[in-house]
Scaffold this active site. Structure first.
Site, PDB file in Angstrom:
ATOM      1  N   CYS A  45      -2.355  -2.568   7.218  1.00 59.66           N
ATOM      2  CA  CYS A  45      -2.048  -2.933   9.090  1.00 59.66           C
ATOM      3  C   CYS A  45      -2.398  -1.568   9.171  1.00 59.66           C
ATOM      4  O   CYS A  45      -2.389  -0.516   8.947  1.00 59.66           O
ATOM      5  CB  CYS A  45      -0.677  -3.201   8.776  1.00 59.66           C
ATOM      6  SG  CYS A  45       0.593  -1.685   8.191  1.00 59.66           S
ATOM      7  N   GLU A  73       0.725  -1.322  -0.023  1.00 59.74           N
ATOM      8  CA  GLU A  73      -0.043   0.166   0.054  1.00 59.74           C
ATOM      9  C   GLU A  73       0.822   1.538   0.253  1.00 59.74           C
ATOM     10  O   GLU A  73       0.542   2.318  -0.774  1.00 59.74           O
ATOM     11  CB  GLU A  73      -0.963  -0.137   1.052  1.00 59.74           C
ATOM     12  CG  GLU A  73      -2.145  -0.924   1.390  1.00 59.74           C
ATOM     13  CD  GLU A  73      -1.404  -2.473   2.529  1.00 59.74           C
ATOM     14  OE1 GLU A  73      -2.321  -2.438   2.941  1.00 59.74           O
ATOM     15  OE2 GLU A  73      -0.147  -3.243   2.059  1.00 59.74           O
ATOM     16  N   CYS A 131      -0.145   1.354   7.481  1.00 59.77           N
ATOM     17  CA  CYS A 131      -0.948   1.827   6.383  1.00 59.77           C
ATOM     18  C   CYS A 131      -2.082   2.221   6.044  1.00 59.77           C
ATOM     19  O   CYS A 131      -2.130   3.708   5.047  1.00 59.77           O
ATOM     20  CB  CYS A 131      -0.822   0.317   5.320  1.00 59.77           C
ATOM     21  SG  CYS A 131       0.548  -0.060   4.944  1.00 59.77           S
TER      22      CYS A 131
END
Length: 168
Positions: free
Chosen positions: A89, A61, A92
């Site tokens: 996560c 990402e 990101c």
């Protein structure tokens, strides 16, 4: 009718994210891929490169966000959709909020670090000044299989190496 067309588009773009994940796997990276789409065009691509680049921020990402920002010449990714094979996560998710991505579509949840609803939902946190629309489960089985197969092969190689060293 609109929903069917929309889902087909989501699957089409998730296929592109899966292609990015395959690039990561070819480098022996965890197979996670992402693409960012605006006006029916991919403006950013990324795949996991943490091991290759020795960079803990080199998530799919993050790379796609950087590329999309360069493509647009702006840090705000307004009216953009991020497709990623694994739930983002915390890092990101924060970058998604900061870059003002409109919509996040992910394939499979991440029970260890998922911050788009599994462990917490940073992407839609009311206290932030931006919230993205979330769509989960697009091509979920395929996205999950990428990871399951990768780690199964990795464990198999580790077991074989351990058996070889035990025989020595």
């Amino acid at each position: 009718m609109e929903r069917i067309s929309s889902m087909n588009d989501h699957e089409r773009w998730m296929e592109e994210a899966i292609r990015e994940a395959a690039k990561a796997e070819a480098l022996r990276e965890v197979p996670i891929g992402a693409v960012i789409v605006k006006d029916g065009q991919i403006i950013g691509r990324g795949h996991n490169l943490r091991e290759t680049s020795l960079d803990p921020t080199a998530h799919a990402e993050m790379i796609a966000i950087r590329e999309a920002s360069e493509s647009l010449g702006a840090w705000r990714l307004l009216d953009c959709t991020l497709y990623v094979t694994l739930e983002p996560c915390p890092m990101c998710a924060g970058a998604i909020v900061q870059s003002r991505v409109k919509t996040v579509v992910y394939g499979t949840p991440d029970p260890k670090a998922g911050c788009a609803g599994t462990l917490m939902n940073l992407i839609q946190e009311d206290r932030f000044n931006h919230r993205a629309e979330l769509i989960d489960g697009v091509l979920r089985e395929r996205c999950a299989a990428l990871l399951t197969d990768f780690f199964r092969k990795l464990r198999g190689k580790a077991a074989a190496a351990a058996a070889d060293s035990a025989e020595s």
